[in-house]
Scaffold this motif. Structure first.
Motif, PDB file in Angstrom:
ATOM      1  N   CYS A   1       0.838  -1.191   0.000  1.00 38.64           N
ATOM      2  CA  CYS A   1       0.000   0.000   0.000  1.00 38.64           C
ATOM      3  C   CYS A   1       0.877   1.246   0.000  1.00 38.64           C
ATOM      4  CB  CYS A   1      -0.953   0.015   1.183  1.00 38.64           C
ATOM      5  SG  CYS A   1      -0.165  -0.215   2.769  1.00 38.64           S
ATOM      6  N   GLU A   2       1.977   1.179   0.755  1.00 38.71           N
ATOM      7  CA  GLU A   2       2.916   2.295   0.801  1.00 38.71           C
ATOM      8  C   GLU A   2       3.466   2.563  -0.601  1.00 38.71           C
ATOM      9  OE1 GLU A   2       6.251   1.340   3.177  1.00 38.71           O
ATOM     10  OE2 GLU A   2       6.721   3.407   3.652  1.00 38.71           O
TER      11      GLU A   2
ATOM     12  N   CYS B   1      -3.404  12.259   2.045  1.00 40.13           N
ATOM     13  CA  CYS B   1      -4.275  11.249   1.440  1.00 40.13           C
ATOM     14  C   CYS B   1      -5.265  11.886   0.478  1.00 40.13           C
ATOM     15  CB  CYS B   1      -5.032  10.501   2.537  1.00 40.13           C
ATOM     16  SG  CYS B   1      -6.188   9.293   1.877  1.00 40.13           S
TER      17      CYS B   1
ATOM     18  N   ILE C   1      -0.770   7.107   8.467  1.00 43.13           N
ATOM     19  CA  ILE C   1      -1.355   7.704   7.267  1.00 43.13           C
ATOM     20  C   ILE C   1      -1.501   9.199   7.540  1.00 43.13           C
ATOM     21  CG2 ILE C   1      -3.278   7.754   5.659  1.00 43.13           C
ATOM     22  CD1 ILE C   1      -3.887   4.937   6.290  1.00 43.13           C
TER      23      ILE C   1
ATOM     24  N   CYS D   1      -7.942   7.870  -2.857  1.00 45.07           N
ATOM     25  CA  CYS D   1      -8.066   7.241  -4.171  1.00 45.07           C
ATOM     26  C   CYS D   1      -8.421   5.768  -4.057  1.00 45.07           C
ATOM     27  CB  CYS D   1      -6.770   7.399  -4.955  1.00 45.07           C
ATOM     28  SG  CYS D   1      -5.367   6.582  -4.186  1.00 45.07           S
TER      29      CYS D   1
ATOM     30  N   CYS E   1      -4.547   1.901  -2.006  1.00 43.43           N
ATOM     31  CA  CYS E   1      -4.023   1.079  -0.922  1.00 43.43           C
ATOM     32  C   CYS E   1      -4.930  -0.136  -0.708  1.00 43.43           C
ATOM     33  CB  CYS E   1      -3.887   1.891   0.356  1.00 43.43           C
ATOM     34  SG  CYS E   1      -5.313   2.903   0.751  1.00 43.43           S
TER      35      CYS E   1
ATOM     36  N   CYS F   1       0.637   3.978  -2.958  1.00 37.23           N
ATOM     37  CA  CYS F   1       0.078   5.293  -2.620  1.00 37.23           C
ATOM     38  C   CYS F   1       0.677   6.392  -3.497  1.00 37.23           C
ATOM     39  CB  CYS F   1       0.336   5.617  -1.149  1.00 37.23           C
ATOM     40  SG  CYS F   1      -0.410   7.185  -0.667  1.00 37.23           S
TER      41      CYS F   1
ATOM     42  N   ILE G   1       1.344   7.140   3.160  1.00 41.49           N
ATOM     43  CA  ILE G   1       1.475   6.011   4.073  1.00 41.49           C
ATOM     44  C   ILE G   1       2.946   5.778   4.414  1.00 41.49           C
ATOM     45  CG2 ILE G   1       1.020   3.546   4.400  1.00 41.49           C
ATOM     46  CD1 ILE G   1      -1.269   3.798   2.456  1.00 41.49           C
TER      47      ILE G   1
END
Lengths: 336, 187
Positions: B72-73, B106, B101, B109, B112, B76, B81
């Motif tokens: 996810c990092e 953020c 987070i 979207c 993640c 992003c 993240i």
């Protein structure tokens, strides 16, 4: 205490001032609420139940706002103009009869020249507007003031002429007597054309939509009150609303029988019912002000002048002529 | 082009009937239901499709479902993240020591959520984002964790979307007979 010579005048003045101020303050709220309802919004509803305390919050806001004056504005006239816009409207309220108590009219000043007084003092209101425009040292303010004064002067003629036929029918300049003369026979039935002309000119005289050229936002920013802020602006605002209240009261008194309740003789009406009838009639016309505001688009300036000089003026003159002829024939018939 | 203007009839030139009709329209509008939503009292309806702020799943044993793989990092696009992974005695062997987070970065979207192989991060239905400092919008592990039951609907919804996507994908493969063409869009 109730026998003291000052008692009745004091109560009258307090009641009239309170009624005027609460009607004007209530009108600011009604205006915002009804505007919102017509646009399917909620309107102010955060201050107090249903937003009823909104006028109070507005007042507090106006008092604590900074007073700004433009560079090289005429300081004396700049200060004087809001007061001049507000005072004539307040003064005309004195002549409005709200009913009859023990046969005496409930009015601050029961003038024999009531109609003339209201017209004379009411037309002073244009000074406040043009002085405000002049003193601001701003071209938009000046243009707004000029437009407003030209408009008010033009429409005043039709306004007065429509009133002359009412005076001719009632046979008096005293507003209380005009009410008495309409017992069960409202002037709107006798003089429908005059009522229509008065209705239209009433909007123009108070600079309200669709005749609000004094503050025509898209062209003139805010018109004559562009440079005003804080309590001085609030005075202009208050003057406009009081003028609306007075004009609605005038409409009710002159054409809709004032305190006359339908199907009930004035002499038999209790004072509170008369006053209530008067306030209801005024309320209707105040509502009409807002209602029309969100219905009709603003006139173009040449259309405004066309309507004033080439439609309303001939119409009221013709109405006056017909009224005069009918009254003369009637009187001749009665004499024979 | 010439615009033909029809001359107004007598009753039209009087304007009063038109004014009366206009007044009738605004009068009706006065009694129509209000369009405005009174927001704090009357919140927006929430649906599984609502893509609110991302939140982490807390399993029934109380531990995060996250294995700190870092996908996810990586996914992003706003670099919101930050994950520091570490070892754990538990069966999954790895867990996040730090998972932050930055809600001010953020962009909601949902990448993640798409990237996560363990169903550990989901777009929640929490939308309100207000505070007095920037620091309080950088949410740590404890602030992000939510019980898995909060995400049941969202999980089903995302699964359905994926299922549909796979179905069209398979149909495309069957049509073209080319295994790579359809898979080309897939990272």
């Amino acid at each position: 205490m109730t026998d003291a010579p000052w008692f009745r005048p004091a109560v009258t003045i307090l009641a009239a001032f309170g009624a005027m101020m609460s009607l004007a303050a209530g009108m600011t709220l009604v205006e915002r609420k009804v505007s919102a309802f017509i646009q399917e919004r909620h309107g102010p509803n955060r201050v107090g139940p249903f937003g009823l305390l909104q006028p109070l919050a507005d007042l507090i806001k106006f008092v604590f706002k900074e007073e700004l004056a433009p560079d090289r504005a005429n300081p004396l006239l700049f200060l004087l103009a809001p007061a001049l816009a507000c005072l004539p409207a307040m003064a005309t309220f004195a002549a409005l009869p709200f009913g009859f108590l023990d046969g005496k009219p409930m009015v601050v000043a029961n003038l024999d020249v009531g109609v003339l007084y209201v017209l004379a003092v009411g037309s002073l209101g244009v000074y406040g507007i043009i002085l405000g425009g002049w003193a601001s040292n701003n071209k938009y303010s000046l243009l707004g003031g000029l437009r407003a004064s030209a408009q008010m002067v033009s429409y005043e003629i039709s306004l007065v002429l429509s009133l002359v036929s009412v005076i001719a029918v009632s046979g008096s300049l005293n507003l209380s007597e005009i009410v008495l003369a309409q017992d069960q026979r409202w002037n709107v039935l006798v003089q429908p054309v005059a009522a229509l002309v008065f209705l239209v000119t009433m909007f123009a005289e108070t600079n309200r939509h669709p005749f609000d050229f004094a503050e025509c936002e898209p062209e003139l920013v805010g018109g004559f009150h562009t440079e005003y802020s804080g309590m001085r602006f609030a005075l202009f605002f208050l003057g406009e609303y009081i003028a609306m209240v007075v004009m609605s009261g005038f409409m009710a008194v002159l054409f809709f029988g004032g305190c006359d309740v339908p199907f009930l003789a004035i002499a038999a009406t209790p004072w509170w019912a008369g006053a209530l009838a008067m306030v209801v009639k005024m309320g209707f016309f105040l509502l009409l002000y807002v209602w029309v505001r969100w219905t009709l688009p603003r006139f173009r300036y040449d259309q405004l002048m066309y309507l004033g000089w080439r439609v309303l003026l001939p119409l009221s003159l013709a109405n006056l002529a017909v009224t005069g002829v009918v009254l003369a024939l009637d009187r001749q018939g009665a004499a024979q | 082009m010439t615009v033909r203007r029809h001359s107004l009839s007598w009753s039209e030139r009087l304007y009063l009937p038109a004014v009366a009709r206009g007044l009738a329209i605004t009068l009706r509008a006065m009694f129509r239901p209000r369009f405005t939503r009174q927001y704090p009292e009357e919140p927006m309806p929430k649906y599984p499709v609502t893509r609110g702020q991302p939140r982490l799943v807390r399993k029934e044993d109380g531990a995060p479902a996250c294995v700190s793989c870092g996908l996810c990092e990586y996914a992003c696009p706003a670099f919101a993240i930050t994950i520091d992974g570490g070892e754990t005695e538990r069966f999954i062997e790895r867990e996040p020591k730090r998972f932050e987070i930055d809600m001010l970065r953020c962009i909601l979207c949902g990448f993640c959520e798409e990237a996560c192989p363990k169903d550990a991060i989901f777009m929640s239905q929490e939308l309100e984002l207000a505070g007095y400092t920037r620091e309080e919008h950088v949410l740590g592990l404890e602030q992000l964790l939510r019980p898995a039951s909060d995400f049941e609907e969202r999980m089903r919804y995302v699964g359905e979307i994926n299922h549909r996507w796979h179905a069209t994908e398979l149909a495309a493969r069957a049509r073209t007979g080319n295994k790579d063409a359809a898979a080309a869009g897939h990272p």
